[in-house]
Design an enzyme around this catalytic site. Structure first.
Site, mmCIF file in Angstrom:
data_model
loop_
_atom_site.group_PDB
_atom_site.id
_atom_site.type_symbol
_atom_site.label_atom_id
_atom_site.label_comp_id
_atom_site.label_asym_id
_atom_site.label_seq_id
_atom_site.Cartn_x
_atom_site.Cartn_y
_atom_site.Cartn_z
ATOM 1 N N HIS A 369 0.798 -1.232 0.000
ATOM 2 C CA HIS A 369 0.000 0.000 0.000
ATOM 3 C C HIS A 369 0.822 1.270 0.000
ATOM 4 C CE1 HIS A 369 -4.181 -1.404 0.594
ATOM 5 N NE2 HIS A 369 -3.591 -2.474 1.110
ATOM 6 N N LYS A 557 -10.462 13.073 4.100
ATOM 7 C CA LYS A 557 -9.509 11.964 4.166
ATOM 8 C C LYS A 557 -8.620 12.222 5.374
ATOM 9 C CE LYS A 557 -8.207 13.054 -0.072
ATOM 10 N NZ LYS A 557 -7.886 11.964 -0.979
ATOM 11 N N ARG A 558 -7.842 11.230 5.812
ATOM 12 C CA ARG A 558 -6.914 11.469 6.905
ATOM 13 C C ARG A 558 -6.097 12.723 6.610
ATOM 14 N NH1 ARG A 558 -2.821 7.817 7.185
ATOM 15 N NH2 ARG A 558 -3.333 7.258 5.069
ATOM 16 N N LYS A 563 -1.030 14.407 1.488
ATOM 17 C CA LYS A 563 -2.358 14.617 0.904
ATOM 18 C C LYS A 563 -2.648 16.109 0.678
ATOM 19 C CE LYS A 563 -4.364 10.375 2.930
ATOM 20 N NZ LYS A 563 -5.077 9.645 1.856
ATOM 21 N N THR A 665 -9.316 5.805 -2.490
ATOM 22 C CA THR A 665 -10.620 5.215 -2.793
ATOM 23 C C THR A 665 -11.727 6.257 -2.604
ATOM 24 O OG1 THR A 665 -10.644 4.365 -0.520
ATOM 25 C CG2 THR A 665 -10.102 2.800 -2.289
ATOM 26 N N LYS A 669 -15.467 7.057 -4.623
ATOM 27 C CA LYS A 669 -16.789 7.285 -4.025
ATOM 28 C C LYS A 669 -17.377 8.601 -4.521
ATOM 29 C CE LYS A 669 -14.832 5.212 0.115
ATOM 30 N NZ LYS A 669 -14.232 5.611 1.405
HETATM 31 C C1 LIG Z 1 -12.917 6.003 1.689
HETATM 32 C C2 LIG Z 1 -12.514 6.471 3.008
HETATM 33 C C3 LIG Z 1 -11.214 6.889 3.230
HETATM 34 C C4 LIG Z 1 -10.157 6.896 2.149
HETATM 35 O O1 LIG Z 1 -10.129 8.171 1.568
HETATM 36 P P1 LIG Z 1 -8.950 8.624 0.592
HETATM 37 O O2 LIG Z 1 -9.493 9.889 0.030
HETATM 38 O O3 LIG Z 1 -8.815 7.574 -0.446
HETATM 39 O O4 LIG Z 1 -7.749 8.805 1.414
HETATM 40 C C5 LIG Z 1 -10.866 7.348 4.480
HETATM 41 N N1 LIG Z 1 -11.767 7.376 5.486
HETATM 42 C C6 LIG Z 1 -13.034 6.984 5.303
HETATM 43 C C7 LIG Z 1 -13.988 7.057 6.437
HETATM 44 C C8 LIG Z 1 -13.457 6.510 4.070
HETATM 45 O O5 LIG Z 1 -14.716 6.102 3.915
#
Ligand SMILES: *Cc1c(COP(=O)(O)O)cnc(C)c1O
Length: 817
Positions: A369, A557-558, A563, A665, A669
């Protein structure tokens, strides 16, 4: 009456009977559970009653699924992951069982509105972010496809902390998700196994000259499984997520022993209780890091032991175990699977080393990853060896044999040996163990898999080229589209027929409606509805009022430097400057959202949150920005909040420094819900751009090869940007001139570390990308068309597609129901 109308009548009567029987079942369940009238139940008790009813509905399929697997000796895959970020399960279980409407009708007959109780379910937050959510999407897809695939992880007492924003700063509260119990789990004490730590291990020569293992002393911990049913959307399959809990041995007591023994036992008790207490023990101390290693071995050993026990029960000889079992390791946290499987096969079941090694390598597969070398997991041998003495000996032997091969292939090349050795510079390299001990190594997006082969894992790629492959991530369209955006799902049904629900690649047909005026309008209405729902939620929850008619520009996101939330908020500061100067008369009214947690010890990430909150405070109270620009920090971002956020976005911010985000990911979404990606050519953004075309994504910034070239050869100076660009200088100076408070922390971070993630280098391109976004958004028809294209082309990013690829290319399993 025609046959056709008779059929309809029959179906309606059948439906009525089902609703009636569900109603009876629900009432009976409530009475049995609580011994009271339904009208007297609290909302939480109501939720539990709904959940218990659902459990009754799924239990038969669960039992049948397990029977089929054991009778047919089906090959099964076990997905080992130290995180499973499940979120809530009620809504998705209802959808997957196909009873959501029926049960809602049944409850309506009792004057009960089911949707009121969803909120009562705590999020199962057993993960941090993308990696844990991927595991959750994967087990959903496995079950939906009728494939025999299960999860294996840890039942943490506390999941990822709950984030509160207090005085503009992140405060971490313990996530007490188990306080009222976890309704979906089944404790299985009869399936407990023992896991051993410490002691002494060595090889003792037998009289015949061969060696035997001796492992003396140490501490044994009982691992008790809690099984969570994973309901497949095919209405048949119910697989299992097995979460392991650490418990005291059955004969443990503090009574009738000496003071010294008492203290010893109390130490043992504290040790056992600590193992499954927290997701992410505090890694700033030696003890905390060691505890993480304990957790890894704990769930790996328990999981592998239970798999082997299953094999033996169904009469499979262990040297052909690879025909019946695949074990997948999600990143390196479960990489000890390799050594633990060897230990059990050799020490306990007495296979020869060669037989055991052949089986192990054919059973195990590994997903990487990260390309960041510093993020690859390593353990100091000084910590590892006393804790897991036998496992350490096995790793030494694996490495010895491997290096013999290496030296045969590259005689005299000791530099190679260094690069490849599992044990190097006093450390155990987990990724190396995972690669050597498996038959498949995959990255999670095309660009990521290429970078792995060319840089991070290049020496291994040269040694084992056939092991390397790519499996681009996906997300379950059931949770992220059908569950989170039912109106959009309905529109797809109405236009292209509901077949896409089980075959998401059919979503591509939706592109035929890109120019269709009515469909464009409906897509726009659905987006507007989702924005209003998010705005209402925010107002009710926090009192903050936002204008749902503005463009919603969202980054959730985190919080992490790579990022680049910092680049986003610097852009916001710059936009505000322009608005104040009157340079942005025609600024497109925008609400910029941020959400995400910062690791508790990650200072820069926490300062970034503090800056976002300070900027929000200032802008949201400014006359000049009114009606043009607003900023929101969404507290405690997690799966359930995500379900409200992703569908409400116009712009999906995916702005990591190129080469740093393995896949992402969240980007998928957002796309699935019709947001336009504003991002760099990183991770799966590249494939999203390829799928929709340049007209339907907004791409900016440095490319991965440029970035990597700078890292390798230098040549970038942050001072050139700072001194050469007045816009950049002004924005940075705002961090220290008191406008938003004191952010010398971030100012210094950027300038002293030579802007390690190229925030300033990409800044102008990022600003231009926003201008491009505003320009496109103003052309309503073109924008709607883009939304439709994005939705249509997102089928490829369903985890159903990803899981089919893993199943056929890596695991060798098929759907059986
Ligand atoms: C999908 C998801 C992530 C991943 O987000 P990225 O933008 O790909 O870093 C992180 N936290 C939650 C709660 C998610 O549903």
């Amino acid at each position: 009456m025609t046959q056709w109308s008779k059929d309809i009548q029959m179906a309606e009567e059948e439906r009525k009977r089902t609703v009636e029987s569900l109603r009876k079942r629900f009432v009976a369940t409530g009475h049995i559970l609580w011994g009271r009238e339904l009208s007297e139940l609290t909302p939480h008790e109501m939720f539990r009653t709904v959940a218990a009813t659902v459990k009754e509905l799924l239990s038969e399929n669960w039992i049948r699924t397990n029977r089929i697997y054991s009778e047919q000796k089906t090959k099964q895959v076990y997905y080992f992951s130290i995180e499973f970020l499940l979120g809530r399960l009620l809504n998705s279980n209802l959808i997957n069982l196909g009873v959501k409407e029926l049960l809602a009708d049944a409850l309506k007959g009792l004057g009960i509105s089911m949707t009121r109780y969803y909120e009562e379910e705590p999020d199962a937050g057993l993960g941090n972010g993308g990696l844990g959510r991927l595991a959750a999407c994967f087990i959903d897809s496995l079950a939906a496809l009728g494939m025999p695939g299960h999860g294996c992880s840890i039942r943490y007492q506390y999941g990822l902390f709950e984030q509160k924003i207090v005085d503009g700063q992140q405060v971490e509260l313990p996530d007490r998700w188990l306080r009222d119990g976890f309704v979906w789990e089944y404790r299985k004490p009869d399936k407990a196994v023992n896991v051993r730590f410490g002691g002494n291990a060595w090889m003792r020569p037998r009289p015949d000259g061969s060696l035997e293992l001796v492992h003396e002393g140490g501490t044994t911990v009982m691992a008790v499984p809690y099984d969570v049913p994973i309901v497949g959307a095919n209405g048949k399959t119910v697989n299992t997520l097995r979460l392991w809990n650490a418990e005291l041995n059955k004969d443990f007591t503090l009574y009738g022993v000496t003071q010294e023994q008492r203290e010893e036992r109390q130490r043992y008790q504290r040790f056992v209780e600590s193992i499954t207490e927290f997701l992410y023990p505090n890694d700033s101390s030696y003890e905390g890091r060691r505890l993480r290693l304990v957790q890894e071995y704990f769930f790996v050993s328990a999981g592998v032991q239970s798999i082997i026990r299953n094999q033996l029960r169904s009469g499979v000889p262990l040297h052909s175990m690879d025909e019946h079992v695949a074990i997948h390791i999600n990143d390196t946290h479960p990489a000890l699977v390799v050594a633990e499987l060897m230990r059990l096969l050799v020490d306990v079941y007495e296979l020869t080393w060669g037989e055991a090694w052949a089986v192990t390598r054919r059973v195990v597969a590994y997903t990487n990853h990260t390309i960041m070398p510093e993020a690859l997991e390593k353990w100091p041998i000084d910590m590892f060896k006393p804790l897991l003495p036998r496992i350490y000996l096995i790793i030494e032997e694996i490495n010895r044999r491997f290096l013999t091969e290496v030296r045969r292939r590259y005689p005299g090349d000791e530099e190679r040996v260094r690069e490849l050795s599992i044990l190097q510079d006093g450390q155990v390299h987990m990724a190396r163990l995972a690669i050597v001990g498996s038959h498949s190594v995959n990255g999670v997006a095309e660009i990521h898999s290429e970078i792995l082969k060319n840089t991070t894992l290049h020496p291994f790629y040269e040694f084992y080229p056939e092991r390397f492959n790519n499996k681009t991530n996906g997300v379950t369209h059931r949770r992220w589209l059908i569950g989170a955006n039912p109106e959009l799902a309905q529109l797809l049904d109405d236009t292209i027929s509901p077949a896409w629900r089980t075959e998401p690649s059919y979503m591509a047909d939706f592109a035929r409606y890109a120019d269709h005026h009515k469909v464009q309008q409906r897509v726009a209405e659905i987006k507007a509805t989702r924005k209003k729902i998010l705005a209402r939620w925010l107002r009710e929850k926090t009192g903050q009022r936002i204008d749902a008619d503005t463009m919603f520009d969202i980054q959730v996101k985190r919080i992490h430097s790579y990022k680049r939330q910092l680049m986003n908020i610097l852009y916001v500061i710059d936009a505000f400057e322009r608005i104040k100067e009157g340079m942005a008369e025609d600024f497109l009214p925008t609400t910029v959202f941020f959400g995400g947690k910062a690791a508790p010890g990650y200072y820069i990430a926490k300062e970034t949150i503090r800056l976002i909150c300070a900027v929000a405070q200032r802008i949201n109270n400014s006359q000049a920005a009114e009606g043009k620009l607003a900023v929101v920090f969404l507290e405690n971002f997690g799966v359930s909040l995500g379900e409200a956020v992703y569908p409400a976005a116009d712009i999906s911010e995916q702005i990591s420094t190129a080469s740093k985000e393995a896949s992402g990911t969240g980007n998928m979404k957002f796309m699935m819900n019709g947001a336009i990606t504003l991002g760099t050519l990183d991770g799966a953004n590249v494939e999203i751009r390829d799928a929709v075309g340049d007209e339907n994504a907004i791409i900016f910034g440095m490319h991965a090869d440029e970035v990597m070239n700078y890292y390798a050869n230098g040549g970038y100076s942050v001072w050139d940007e700072y001194n050469g660009n007045p816009t950049i200088r002004r924005v940075l100076d705002r961090l220290v001139d008191g406008t938003y408070g004191d952010f010398r922390s971030l100012y210094d971070y950027l300038l002293r570390n030579n802007d390690e993630y190229f925030i300033l280098k990409d800044f102008e391109a990022y600003r231009a990308a926003h201008e491009e976004a505003a320009r496109r958004y103003r052309d309503k028809e073109a924008w709607r068309k883009s939304m439709i294209i994005n939705i249509a082309r997102s089928g490829r990013f369903s985890s159903d597609r990803t899981i089919r690829e893993y199943a056929s290319d890596i695991w060798g399993i098929r759907g059986v129901q």
